[in-house]
Design a protein around this motif. Structure first.
Motif, PDB file in Angstrom:
ATOM      1  N   GLU A 108       0.847  -1.173   0.000  1.00  0.00           N
ATOM      2  CA  GLU A 108       0.000   0.000   0.000  1.00  0.00           C
ATOM      3  C   GLU A 108       0.888   1.230   0.000  1.00  0.00           C
ATOM      4  O   GLU A 108       1.874   1.301   0.728  1.00  0.00           O
ATOM      5  CB  GLU A 108      -0.899  -0.009   1.238  1.00  0.00           C
ATOM      6  CG  GLU A 108      -1.929   1.088   1.258  1.00  0.00           C
ATOM      7  CD  GLU A 108      -2.900   0.915   2.418  1.00  0.00           C
ATOM      8  OE1 GLU A 108      -4.089   1.225   2.244  1.00  0.00           O
ATOM      9  OE2 GLU A 108      -2.482   0.459   3.493  1.00  0.00           O
ATOM     10  N   SER A 142     -12.622   2.271   5.726  1.00  0.00           N
ATOM     11  CA  SER A 142     -12.514   0.913   5.203  1.00  0.00           C
ATOM     12  C   SER A 142     -13.453   0.061   6.035  1.00  0.00           C
ATOM     13  O   SER A 142     -14.085   0.543   6.975  1.00  0.00           O
ATOM     14  CB  SER A 142     -11.071   0.392   5.314  1.00  0.00           C
ATOM     15  OG  SER A 142     -10.762   0.082   6.663  1.00  0.00           O
ATOM     16  N   THR A 166      -0.035  -0.664   7.426  1.00  0.00           N
ATOM     17  CA  THR A 166       0.781  -0.085   6.367  1.00  0.00           C
ATOM     18  C   THR A 166       2.240  -0.050   6.808  1.00  0.00           C
ATOM     19  O   THR A 166       2.589   0.660   7.752  1.00  0.00           O
ATOM     20  CB  THR A 166       0.322   1.339   6.021  1.00  0.00           C
ATOM     21  OG1 THR A 166      -1.051   1.299   5.644  1.00  0.00           O
ATOM     22  CG2 THR A 166       1.133   1.903   4.861  1.00  0.00           C
ATOM     23  N   ALA A 189      -4.582  -7.224   7.872  1.00  0.00           N
ATOM     24  CA  ALA A 189      -5.134  -7.441   6.536  1.00  0.00           C
ATOM     25  C   ALA A 189      -4.045  -7.978   5.627  1.00  0.00           C
ATOM     26  O   ALA A 189      -2.869  -8.052   6.006  1.00  0.00           O
ATOM     27  CB  ALA A 189      -5.696  -6.136   5.976  1.00  0.00           C
ATOM     28  N   ASP A 190      -4.432  -8.342   4.409  1.00  0.00           N
ATOM     29  CA  ASP A 190      -3.434  -8.863   3.480  1.00  0.00           C
ATOM     30  C   ASP A 190      -2.474  -7.784   2.993  1.00  0.00           C
ATOM     31  O   ASP A 190      -1.508  -8.082   2.298  1.00  0.00           O
ATOM     32  CB  ASP A 190      -4.107  -9.564   2.289  1.00  0.00           C
ATOM     33  CG  ASP A 190      -5.072  -8.672   1.529  1.00  0.00           C
ATOM     34  OD1 ASP A 190      -5.236  -7.494   1.911  1.00  0.00           O
ATOM     35  OD2 ASP A 190      -5.680  -9.156   0.549  1.00  0.00           O
ATOM     36  N   LEU A 191      -2.700  -6.532   3.370  1.00  0.00           N
ATOM     37  CA  LEU A 191      -1.733  -5.472   3.099  1.00  0.00           C
ATOM     38  C   LEU A 191      -0.585  -5.507   4.097  1.00  0.00           C
ATOM     39  O   LEU A 191       0.440  -4.869   3.907  1.00  0.00           O
ATOM     40  CB  LEU A 191      -2.413  -4.093   3.170  1.00  0.00           C
ATOM     41  CG  LEU A 191      -3.370  -3.755   2.028  1.00  0.00           C
ATOM     42  CD1 LEU A 191      -4.156  -2.492   2.359  1.00  0.00           C
ATOM     43  CD2 LEU A 191      -2.614  -3.586   0.724  1.00  0.00           C
ATOM     44  N   ARG A 197     -13.461 -11.296   3.607  1.00  0.00           N
ATOM     45  CA  ARG A 197     -13.233 -10.487   2.411  1.00  0.00           C
ATOM     46  C   ARG A 197     -14.314  -9.432   2.259  1.00  0.00           C
ATOM     47  O   ARG A 197     -15.487  -9.698   2.494  1.00  0.00           O
ATOM     48  CB  ARG A 197     -13.201 -11.374   1.159  1.00  0.00           C
ATOM     49  CG  ARG A 197     -11.962 -12.242   1.075  1.00  0.00           C
ATOM     50  CD  ARG A 197     -11.944 -13.060  -0.187  1.00  0.00           C
ATOM     51  NE  ARG A 197     -10.710 -13.820  -0.309  1.00  0.00           N
ATOM     52  CZ  ARG A 197     -10.458 -14.662  -1.298  1.00  0.00           C
ATOM     53  NH1 ARG A 197     -11.357 -14.867  -2.245  1.00  0.00           N
ATOM     54  NH2 ARG A 197      -9.309 -15.309  -1.348  1.00  0.00           N
ATOM     55  N   GLU A 204     -14.044  -3.393  -1.663  1.00  0.00           N
ATOM     56  CA  GLU A 204     -13.948  -1.976  -1.351  1.00  0.00           C
ATOM     57  C   GLU A 204     -13.685  -1.180  -2.630  1.00  0.00           C
ATOM     58  O   GLU A 204     -13.620  -1.741  -3.728  1.00  0.00           O
ATOM     59  CB  GLU A 204     -12.884  -1.761  -0.283  1.00  0.00           C
ATOM     60  CG  GLU A 204     -13.224  -2.533   0.985  1.00  0.00           C
ATOM     61  CD  GLU A 204     -12.399  -2.125   2.194  1.00  0.00           C
ATOM     62  OE1 GLU A 204     -11.634  -1.152   2.109  1.00  0.00           O
ATOM     63  OE2 GLU A 204     -12.546  -2.799   3.234  1.00  0.00           O
ATOM     64  N   ARG A 257     -10.076  -2.298  -4.306  1.00  0.00           N
ATOM     65  CA  ARG A 257      -9.761  -3.708  -4.507  1.00  0.00           C
ATOM     66  C   ARG A 257     -10.523  -4.538  -3.487  1.00  0.00           C
ATOM     67  O   ARG A 257     -11.204  -4.000  -2.613  1.00  0.00           O
ATOM     68  CB  ARG A 257      -8.252  -3.954  -4.321  1.00  0.00           C
ATOM     69  CG  ARG A 257      -7.737  -3.491  -2.970  1.00  0.00           C
ATOM     70  CD  ARG A 257      -6.241  -3.683  -2.818  1.00  0.00           C
ATOM     71  NE  ARG A 257      -5.875  -5.073  -2.688  1.00  0.00           N
ATOM     72  CZ  ARG A 257      -5.830  -5.735  -1.541  1.00  0.00           C
ATOM     73  NH1 ARG A 257      -6.150  -5.136  -0.408  1.00  0.00           N
ATOM     74  NH2 ARG A 257      -5.466  -6.991  -1.500  1.00  0.00           N
ATOM     75  N   MET A 274     -10.412  -6.373  -0.276  1.00  0.00           N
ATOM     76  CA  MET A 274      -9.569  -6.424   0.905  1.00  0.00           C
ATOM     77  C   MET A 274      -9.839  -7.718   1.660  1.00  0.00           C
ATOM     78  O   MET A 274     -10.981  -8.167   1.746  1.00  0.00           O
ATOM     79  CB  MET A 274      -9.881  -5.247   1.832  1.00  0.00           C
ATOM     80  CG  MET A 274      -9.300  -3.929   1.352  1.00  0.00           C
ATOM     81  SD  MET A 274      -7.508  -3.853   1.599  1.00  0.00           S
ATOM     82  CE  MET A 274      -7.413  -3.850   3.396  1.00  0.00           C
ATOM     83  N   GLU A 275      -8.797  -8.306   2.186  1.00  0.00           N
ATOM     84  CA  GLU A 275      -8.940  -9.513   2.989  1.00  0.00           C
ATOM     85  C   GLU A 275      -8.437  -9.215   4.397  1.00  0.00           C
ATOM     86  O   GLU A 275      -7.258  -8.914   4.590  1.00  0.00           O
ATOM     87  CB  GLU A 275      -8.142 -10.666   2.380  1.00  0.00           C
ATOM     88  CG  GLU A 275      -8.407 -12.003   3.043  1.00  0.00           C
ATOM     89  CD  GLU A 275      -7.759 -13.150   2.306  1.00  0.00           C
ATOM     90  OE1 GLU A 275      -8.315 -13.578   1.281  1.00  0.00           O
ATOM     91  OE2 GLU A 275      -6.683 -13.591   2.754  1.00  0.00           O
ATOM     92  N   TYR A 276      -9.355  -9.258   5.360  1.00  0.00           N
ATOM     93  CA  TYR A 276      -9.029  -8.953   6.749  1.00  0.00           C
ATOM     94  C   TYR A 276      -8.779 -10.241   7.518  1.00  0.00           C
ATOM     95  O   TYR A 276      -9.465 -11.243   7.307  1.00  0.00           O
ATOM     96  CB  TYR A 276     -10.165  -8.147   7.390  1.00  0.00           C
ATOM     97  CG  TYR A 276     -10.367  -6.802   6.735  1.00  0.00           C
ATOM     98  CD1 TYR A 276      -9.525  -5.737   7.024  1.00  0.00           C
ATOM     99  CD2 TYR A 276     -11.382  -6.617   5.797  1.00  0.00           C
ATOM    100  CE1 TYR A 276      -9.700  -4.510   6.416  1.00  0.00           C
ATOM    101  CE2 TYR A 276     -11.556  -5.390   5.175  1.00  0.00           C
ATOM    102  CZ  TYR A 276     -10.714  -4.337   5.489  1.00  0.00           C
ATOM    103  OH  TYR A 276     -10.873  -3.118   4.876  1.00  0.00           O
TER     104      TYR A 276
END
Length: 229
Positions: free
Chosen positions: A5, A46, A139, A185-187, A211, A214, A217, A219-221
């Motif tokens: 990100e 989000s 992030t 998350a996957d970020l 999932r 958003e 994209r 988002m996967e939490y």
């Protein structure tokens, strides 16, 4: 797979949260209305707050500690879900006031204590909790990244040093049989997180994957639990 990100894109969102004149003073989430103070990260930018508040395994009848309480949605929800004692901590004094306002708004001020704290520093040495939770700022930025406002700490964790402190210090405040939870998350940089857990003699378990589609994209939490090895 770990997604990246842009810190610049995130910083732009933060600037809007700090100075945007189009932000309301309340928002609706989980079927309730929540007070929003300027300078506190909005819980609807989000789906993270909604997802985590809905998936945390609250210790009904027990004690709950939240790090980084923000607007207070999760801490207040914990009290409404049956926790008899909730402690909410945040490094941002505006977030402390915002959480207190929402605890009052939803009638749980008698069960929600809110403290200004850098991680666990405001807690007494003997305080223990059945569940500890942090919806972490995922992030990744390098050590030395400037956190120019209190709000930056809601989304940036330079070098993931905050998460390292969270994991390493939790044993001092977990009750016997207590649960240490982390929302990400996957970020997020999962390999780095796992390395910090390993250093603390812990392993990470994925409890739940959610999932959400958003604006930019899917988002996967991730709701994670850390266990002693």
């Amino acid at each position: 797979m770990t997604f990246k990100e842009s810190p610049e894109a995130v910083a732009q969102v933060l600037r809007h949260a700090l100075v945007g004149d189009d932000l309301p003073d309340s928002f609706t989430l989980l079927g309730r209305e929540w007070t929003l103070h300027r300078g506190v990260f909005p819980g609807t930018l989000s789906a993270a707050t909604e997802v985590m508040a809905s998936t945390v395994p609250y210790p009904r009848g027990g004690s709950f500690l939240e790090i980084g309480c923000g607007t207070g949605v999760i801490s207040v929800t914990a009290a409404l879900a049956g926790c008899v004692s909730v402690t909410a901590l945040d490094i941002n004094e505006k977030a402390v006031a915002n959480t207190a306002a929402n605890a009052e708004r939803h009638g749980v001020s008698d069960r929600v204590r809110v403290l200004h704290s850098d991680m666990y520093t405001a807690l007494g040495p003997t305080e223990r909790f059945d569940t500890i939770f942090w919806n972490v700022p995922w992030t990744y930025v390098e050590d030395g990244f400037s956190l120019s406002t209190d709000l930056h700490s809601a989304v940036f964790d330079p070098g993931y040093q905050g998460q390292a402190r969270y994991i390493a210090g939790a044993h001092e405040h977990l009750a016997d049989g207590g649960r240490l939870l982390l929302g990400t998350a996957d970020l997020g940089d999962r390999e780095r997180l796992d390395a910090f857990a390993e250093e603390a003699g812990m392993r990470v378990e994925l409890l739940r994957r959610v999932r959400r589609i958003e604006e930019v994209r899917v988002m996967e939490y991730h709701m994670l639990e850390l266990h002693a090895k």
